[in-house]
Design an enzyme around this catalytic site. Structure first.
Site, PDB file in Angstrom:
ATOM      1  N   HIS B  52      35.847  47.298  46.603  1.00  0.00           N
ATOM      2  CA  HIS B  52      36.364  46.696  45.373  1.00  0.00           C
ATOM      3  C   HIS B  52      35.656  47.345  44.182  1.00  0.00           C
ATOM      4  CE1 HIS B  52      38.016  42.692  47.226  1.00  0.00           C
ATOM      5  NE2 HIS B  52      38.376  43.756  47.921  1.00  0.00           N
ATOM      6  N   GLU B  54      34.191  46.121  41.599  1.00  0.00           N
ATOM      7  CA  GLU B  54      32.882  45.558  41.233  1.00  0.00           C
ATOM      8  C   GLU B  54      31.788  46.034  42.185  1.00  0.00           C
ATOM      9  OE1 GLU B  54      35.714  43.902  41.869  1.00  0.00           O
ATOM     10  OE2 GLU B  54      35.874  42.055  40.687  1.00  0.00           O
ATOM     11  N   CYS B  82      36.417  38.364  43.290  1.00  0.00           N
ATOM     12  CA  CYS B  82      36.610  37.643  44.554  1.00  0.00           C
ATOM     13  C   CYS B  82      35.241  37.171  45.049  1.00  0.00           C
ATOM     14  CB  CYS B  82      37.287  38.564  45.578  1.00  0.00           C
ATOM     15  SG  CYS B  82      36.163  39.651  46.485  1.00  0.00           S
ATOM     16  N   CYS B  85      32.631  39.942  45.799  1.00  0.00           N
ATOM     17  CA  CYS B  85      32.054  40.607  44.622  1.00  0.00           C
ATOM     18  C   CYS B  85      31.172  39.647  43.835  1.00  0.00           C
ATOM     19  CB  CYS B  85      33.174  41.156  43.744  1.00  0.00           C
ATOM     20  SG  CYS B  85      34.154  42.420  44.588  1.00  0.00           S
TER      21      CYS B  85
END
Lengths: 155, 155
Positions: B52, B54, B82, B85
């Protein structure tokens, strides 16, 4: 078979401790009777706050199988996964988790798993880590760009 | 300054979409007026369910600063993080999170953030992903090995 895999994960944890790589945690991913990913905690050695054993095992398994979903795979970890690793297991479509030590065992030796779990169960406003919203329309424009693209794939 | 950083994160998201690397998400880590980590979603391209935006931005920042804690740093992300993260932000000691799109915006284009968040708020027994305990004493022996080692560091 479960005990053989967990014994292997525990040996990985011990190897990480001997190397001084990070916390005393090991993990592996098994699929169809084969170990497809391995990891031990490398947070300190790799200077990577995300380098938990489970994350490394999941990442290695995905690389090896050349796909981002591991449906049918089991995760063996020497300690109940923290929320980061548990969410990663969901994203990876891990089928079952086998764990050895408990969350409170990790807390007893100084790791923050329990506190982070408690934080994530609070409302966004109540969490210790403050969040601020801005520029939603501009971000949604990129969502639209993605919806309109040929290459879009959800996962 | 917040808008400049978020504009940069949105541009990173758009670059990821143009490359077809994954979902339409970008992020950066800023510390003391400088961008120290950048990322866009690369789940599809990297075959990595943890890639992801992040996570990549946090990992790059930690590498660059050569430490696993980023106290005082801010995370700018084009979508509310999410649970994976968000937990990574806690582990990394991120100070503040700035986000643009909301969780429900991600759900509207087919991403699982909300469902995973709901799963993590259930008790372990109620979650969809089943968990089984075994060999706790053997794992605790490695905890003891770590406690007895010269190199142990919590984080």
């Amino acid at each position: 078979m479960h005990e053989i895999y967990m014994r292997t994960a525990i040996d990985l944890a011990a190897e990480g401790v001997e190397r001084g790589d990070g916390g005393p945690f090991g993990a592996l991913v098994a699929l169809d009777g084969e170990i497809v990913g391995r990891g031990w905690n490398r947070v300190v050695a790799a200077k990577d706050p995300t380098a938990h054993a489970e994350m490394l095992a999941i990442r290695e398994a995905a690389q090896r199988l050349n796909r981002c979903h591991l449906d049918g795979a089991d995760l063996y970890t020497t300690c109940a996964p923290c929320p980061m690793c548990l969410a990663a297991a969901h994203w990876a479509h891990i089928g079952r988790i086998f764990y050895a030590a408990r969350e409170e065992d990790a807390a007893a030796i100084g790791f923050d798993d329990g506190e982070i779990r408690r934080q994530l169960q609070l409302s966004a406003e109540a969490q210790r880590l403050p969040r601020f919203a801005l520029m939603r329309p501009e971000a949604l424009a990129v969502f639209q760009l993605w919806r309109d693209s040929d290459q879009r794939r959800t996962y």
